[in-house]
Design a protein around this motif. Structure first.
Motif, PDB file in Angstrom:
ATOM      1  N   ARG A  35       0.832  -1.210   0.000  1.00  0.00           N
ATOM      2  CA  ARG A  35       0.000   0.000   0.000  1.00  0.00           C
ATOM      3  C   ARG A  35       0.863   1.256   0.000  1.00  0.00           C
ATOM      4  O   ARG A  35       0.533   2.253  -0.634  1.00  0.00           O
ATOM      5  CB  ARG A  35      -0.915   0.001   1.232  1.00  0.00           C
ATOM      6  N   THR A  36       1.976   1.213   0.741  1.00  0.00           N
ATOM      7  CA  THR A  36       2.884   2.354   0.820  1.00  0.00           C
ATOM      8  C   THR A  36       4.319   1.841   0.733  1.00  0.00           C
ATOM      9  O   THR A  36       4.572   0.635   0.855  1.00  0.00           O
ATOM     10  CB  THR A  36       2.721   3.109   2.156  1.00  0.00           C
TER      11      THR A  36
ATOM     12  N   VAL B 289       8.736  -1.914   2.534  1.00  0.00           N
ATOM     13  CA  VAL B 289      10.006  -2.157   3.233  1.00  0.00           C
ATOM     14  C   VAL B 289       9.802  -3.159   4.365  1.00  0.00           C
ATOM     15  O   VAL B 289      10.598  -4.083   4.557  1.00  0.00           O
ATOM     16  CB  VAL B 289      10.598  -0.840   3.760  1.00  0.00           C
ATOM     17  N   GLN B 290       8.716  -3.012   5.097  1.00  0.00           N
ATOM     18  CA  GLN B 290       8.429  -3.932   6.188  1.00  0.00           C
ATOM     19  C   GLN B 290       8.221  -5.357   5.655  1.00  0.00           C
ATOM     20  O   GLN B 290       8.721  -6.334   6.224  1.00  0.00           O
ATOM     21  CB  GLN B 290       7.184  -3.475   6.946  1.00  0.00           C
ATOM     22  N   SER B 291       7.514  -5.460   4.529  1.00  0.00           N
ATOM     23  CA  SER B 291       7.308  -6.770   3.901  1.00  0.00           C
ATOM     24  C   SER B 291       8.640  -7.365   3.456  1.00  0.00           C
ATOM     25  O   SER B 291       8.906  -8.551   3.666  1.00  0.00           O
ATOM     26  CB  SER B 291       6.367  -6.615   2.705  1.00  0.00           C
TER      27      SER B 291
ATOM     28  N   PRO C 290       4.899   6.361  -7.770  1.00  0.00           N
ATOM     29  CA  PRO C 290       3.854   5.476  -7.233  1.00  0.00           C
ATOM     30  C   PRO C 290       3.969   4.058  -7.786  1.00  0.00           C
ATOM     31  O   PRO C 290       4.424   3.854  -8.902  1.00  0.00           O
ATOM     32  CB  PRO C 290       2.550   6.146  -7.689  1.00  0.00           C
ATOM     33  N   PHE C 291       3.544   3.056  -6.989  1.00  0.00           N
ATOM     34  CA  PHE C 291       3.608   1.661  -7.397  1.00  0.00           C
ATOM     35  C   PHE C 291       2.763   1.430  -8.641  1.00  0.00           C
ATOM     36  O   PHE C 291       1.749   2.091  -8.859  1.00  0.00           O
ATOM     37  CB  PHE C 291       3.118   0.751  -6.266  1.00  0.00           C
ATOM     38  N   GLY C 292       3.217   0.472  -9.448  1.00  0.00           N
ATOM     39  CA  GLY C 292       2.446   0.105 -10.641  1.00  0.00           C
ATOM     40  C   GLY C 292       2.797   0.890 -11.881  1.00  0.00           C
ATOM     41  O   GLY C 292       2.228   0.677 -12.943  1.00  0.00           O
ATOM     42  N   THR C 293       3.779   1.821 -11.763  1.00  0.00           N
ATOM     43  CA  THR C 293       4.208   2.583 -12.928  1.00  0.00           C
ATOM     44  C   THR C 293       5.438   1.908 -13.521  1.00  0.00           C
ATOM     45  O   THR C 293       6.515   1.949 -12.914  1.00  0.00           O
ATOM     46  CB  THR C 293       4.574   4.042 -12.536  1.00  0.00           C
ATOM     47  N   PRO C 294       5.311   1.233 -14.680  1.00  0.00           N
ATOM     48  CA  PRO C 294       6.441   0.474 -15.231  1.00  0.00           C
ATOM     49  C   PRO C 294       7.659   1.352 -15.469  1.00  0.00           C
ATOM     50  O   PRO C 294       7.549   2.459 -16.025  1.00  0.00           O
ATOM     51  CB  PRO C 294       5.890  -0.068 -16.560  1.00  0.00           C
ATOM     52  N   GLY C 295       8.817   0.878 -15.024  1.00  0.00           N
ATOM     53  CA  GLY C 295      10.072   1.558 -15.308  1.00  0.00           C
ATOM     54  C   GLY C 295      10.365   2.763 -14.448  1.00  0.00           C
ATOM     55  O   GLY C 295      11.347   3.465 -14.681  1.00  0.00           O
TER      56      GLY C 295
END
Length: 470
Positions: free
Chosen positions: A423-424, A429-431, A455-460
């Motif tokens: 999610r963040t 990092v914790q994962s 943000p996550f999900g942005t390729p490259g």
């Protein structure tokens, strides 16, 4: 299960490695990627092997990569009235489109595209190069040749045309049917045979439409003339030394192999060295010293993967072949000279934020003696950048997409884990801290270097680097 090496092993499946137990044993011995050779076997056979591999993936909790290798066009002579003929050096021999049975003067060559491409003085190689002809005269329907190296030629033997680019698609009707079947089965990589030019890859990519990634098999000298463009167009490269060795002088193949591996490493594209690596283990329990050195050379050069063909598919010692290749790789990677040789080839990062972050991650990991570099990726580009750097620590790839996890199994130094969506960045990092311990890469208080795109999900979009303590 964590491998104790960075270079990966591709094992071909076949009659010697078709059952659940045989395939499980190959995986346990060290196979990372499994190759399905569509030159042999029915669709039902390949479907059963895919089913076994996906079940093994569930059983072990490890992503497993599956490669389908398309047959490609096969250029062959026709048939002879008596099944075979003897061709003698210095004699003339004619090739034409006449489908009548051949004799020691002529035979059908049912490929008009060859006649359109060749010129007087060109070489034609028959039966894997055992017989060599020189074109003396030709038109669009025939060629008069002189036998340079003779031998016995039998029905439907293969033809190689080393000095010409043929107006021929790399995808036959059979390949198109096989490709659709493989994509429906969910293969991860498609190895494309008979690549001559960048356009060949564009044709395949349109048909695949993002459902798998492409390996360009370099087996034609004409492809080498377009090496940079082909590497740019493809997702990975296979050095198919068997076919290259037929169409080129044997002494030219080793240096060409090094050039291709180097070019792929500079571009950050996975590269596989293939063909006859442990050939004698088809029928013997141990390789020759020359074969062991051959595998070692590819590892020293920094290839992403080395491949077994008939050794694991049809040989008497399939598991022993994988285990031997595993031991050779591990031994080379422990050698004090390994890092010196590997680091001698190191490309300059592109002038982008993504490359700057990835290059910094390698340097930071080395400086602080990190347990691992952890990459969080959706498309795989962040992890492939890290792999291109050939860092001295393992690369742990975290992704929420099983397709990405499977494909990246091929890449040097990468251990892939399918994980939940973060999610963040702090959540990620914790994962990562927990997964590093669970997967055996670190212990409490070890340092890790984490890179991702936010943000996550942005390729490259690799744009964050953080040092964390487990």
């Amino acid at each position: 299960m964590r491998r104790q090496r960075s270079t990966k092993i591709v094992a071909t499946l076949g009659p010697s490695s078709a059952t659940v137990e045989q395939i499980r044993t190959l995986f346990a011995a060290g196979a990372d990627v499994f190759r399905l050779n569509f030159s042999h076997g029915a669709h039902e056979d390949h479907a059963e092997r895919v089913k076994i591999l996906r079940a093994l993936e569930e059983e072990t909790g490890r992503p497993i990569s599956i490669m389908m290798d398309l047959q490609g066009p096969k250029l062959r002579v026709g048939t002879f009235a008596e099944g075979k003929v003897a061709l003698h050096a210095g004699r003339r021999f004619r090739l034409d489109l006449d489908k009548a049975a051949g004799d020691d003067n002529r035979v059908c060559l049912p490929h008009p595209e060859i006649f359109k491409a060749i010129q007087p003085g060109d070489a034609l190689l028959l039966d894997d190069g055992k017989i060599r002809l020189k074109v003396m005269a030709c038109d669009d329907k025939s060629a008069d040749t002189e036998v340079i190296a003779g031998g016995v030629l039998s029905d439907r033997k293969g033809v190689n045309v080393p000095n010409a680019v043929l107006d021929l698609s790399p995808l036959t009707d059979k390949d198109r049917r096989d490709l659709q079947f493989g994509l429906d089965q969910g293969v991860d990589w498609v190895a494309l045979s008979f690549v001559q030019r960048p356009e060949d890859i564009a044709e395949a990519r349109k048909l695949i439409a993002g459902r798998a990634t492409i390996i360009a098999k370099l087996e034609k000298p004409s492809a080498i003339q377009h090496l940079a463009e082909i590497i740019e167009m493809t997702d990975a490269v296979m050095v198919a030394r068997g076919d290259l060795g037929v169409e080129m002088a044997p002494e030219d193949v080793p240096s060409l192999q090094k050039q291709i591996v180097r070019a792929c490493r500079m571009a950050g594209k996975p590269v596989i060295v293939a063909t006859q690596m442990l050939e004698s283990m088809i029928s013997a329990p141990a390789p020759t010293r020359a074969e062991a050195s051959d595998v070692a050379t590819a590892v020293y050069d920094g290839a992403d993967a080395v491949m077994l063909s008939a050794e694991s598919a049809a040989g008497q010692y399939p598991t022993e072949s994988v285990a031997m290749m595993n031991r050779i790789i591990e031994r080379v990677e422990r050698d004090s000279l390994y890092r010196t040789i590997l680091d001698a080839v190191h490309g300059t990062p592109d002038a982008t934020g993504q490359d700057a972050i990835t290059a910094a991650a390698r340097q930071v990991a080395e400086t602080i003696s990190a347990a691992a570099i952890v990459t969080y990726t959706t498309s795989g580009s962040t992890t492939l950048r890290a792999s291109r750097e050939r860092p001295p620590v393992p690369i742990l790839c975290l992704t929420s997409k099983i397709e990405t996890a499977r494909r990246l199994v091929m890449a040097w130094g990468v251990h892939t884990v399918k994980t939940r969506d973060a999610r963040t960045f702090a959540d990620m990092v914790q994962s990562a801290q927990g997964i590093v311990v669970k997967e055996g890469f670190g212990r409490k208080d070890d340092k890790i270097v984490v890179t991702a795109g936010v943000p996550f999900g942005t390729p490259g979009a690799t744009n964050v680097l953080r040092i964390a303590r487990v």
